[in-house]
Design an enzyme around this catalytic site. Structure first.
Site, mmCIF file in Angstrom:
data_model
loop_
_atom_site.group_PDB
_atom_site.id
_atom_site.type_symbol
_atom_site.label_atom_id
_atom_site.label_comp_id
_atom_site.label_asym_id
_atom_site.label_seq_id
_atom_site.Cartn_x
_atom_site.Cartn_y
_atom_site.Cartn_z
ATOM 1 C CG ASN A 1 -0.177 -0.048 2.541
ATOM 2 O OD1 ASN A 1 1.052 0.022 2.567
ATOM 3 N ND2 ASN A 1 -0.909 -0.158 3.642
ATOM 4 C CG HIS B 1 3.683 0.236 4.716
ATOM 5 N ND1 HIS B 1 2.795 -0.726 5.147
ATOM 6 C CD2 HIS B 1 4.855 -0.434 4.566
ATOM 7 C CE1 HIS B 1 3.405 -1.883 5.260
ATOM 8 N NE2 HIS B 1 4.659 -1.737 4.914
#
Ligand code: F6R
Length: 241
Positions: A135, A137
């Site tokens: 995602n 991160h």
């Protein structure tokens, strides 16, 4: 930002290890920022081999890891302290007293504050190694609709991260829901950053980080604003660029 694409993960690891070697030889007491996860394991294996061959000397190196789960003892096999010892520190001539992993035990807010102060006192991170989540991160700085979080902080992990990390636990319910993570500011303060990404599963996050807008919804996108960052990718991770 510079993007380098290699044929496979072994070549990514070799390139990353060469950067470590040259930086440590230029500054023997280099301050490293280190990451856990699957991606850096081949790089750590190269570093162990180079240390055995006498090509890298870790005796004066200091290190600060990005993150740790809240509530796990350092000797828990899924803790990041345990991982770092097993994957790197136990096999090279680094002084364990010079290795730091944030503590997820006790007063974690206080630990977070102390961690930033300790890095500052060490003179800041010279070379920060990063992986990237599916995602987008970096560290455990998860996508956030409002803002980039600057300081080391206690974060709530997203379901996708919990699921991705469940492989290291007996069952998904055992994965801690919170972690302590160096903030985006701490990462961006590093003098040099190398981000490693391998495998098809990282292709979309890599594409968004390299070619998309800077947004806290894709934390790695902020790296475009850093003056000395290199992405080292294998062909699969680079396949959507
Ligand atoms: C690990 C970390 C994470 C990982 C990321 C990718 O210390 O901070 O951001 O780098 O989740 O993990 P892997 O390499 O397992 O795909």
């Amino acid at each position: 930002m510079q993007v380098y694409v290699y044929r496979n993960e072994e070549q990514v690891a070799q390139a990353a290890a060469m950067i470590f070697a040259s930086q440590i030889s230029a500054k023997p007491n280099l301050v490293l920022g280190l990451a856990t996860g699957t991606t850096p394991i081949p790089t750590y294996q190269r570093l162990i081999a180079m240390n055995r061959e006498g090509l890298i000397d870790f005796s004066q190196v200091r290190s600060y890891n990005l993150d740790e789960y809240v509530g796990l003892e350092p000797n828990h096999p899924a803790s990041y302290r345990y991982f770092m010892n097993a994957q790197l520190f136990d096999h090279v001539n680094i002084d364990k007293a010079n290795t730091h992993v944030p503590s997820g035990l006790g007063d974690v807010e206080k630990n977070a504050e102390a961690y930033d102060a300790a890095i500052e006192e060490a003179g800041g991170i010279d070379l920060q190694l990063l992986g990237i989540g599916h995602n987008g991160h970096i560290g455990f700085n998860e996508p956030n609709p409002r803002a980039f979080i600057y300081k080391t902080n206690v974060v709530t992990l997203t379901p996708s991260t919990i699921q991705a990390n469940a492989r290291l636990f007996e069952k998904e319910e055992d994965v801690p829901r919170q972690a302590i993570s160096l903030g985006i500011g701490g990462i961006m303060n590093a003098r040099r950053i190398i981000l490693l990404a391998t495998g098809r599963g990282k292709a979309q996050a890599v594409r968004d980080a390299v070619q998309g807008d800077i947004t806290p919804l894709l934390p790695a996108s902020i790296l475009k604003a850093h003056r000395n960052v290199q992405f080292l990718l294998d062909a699969e991770a680079a396949s959507l660029l």
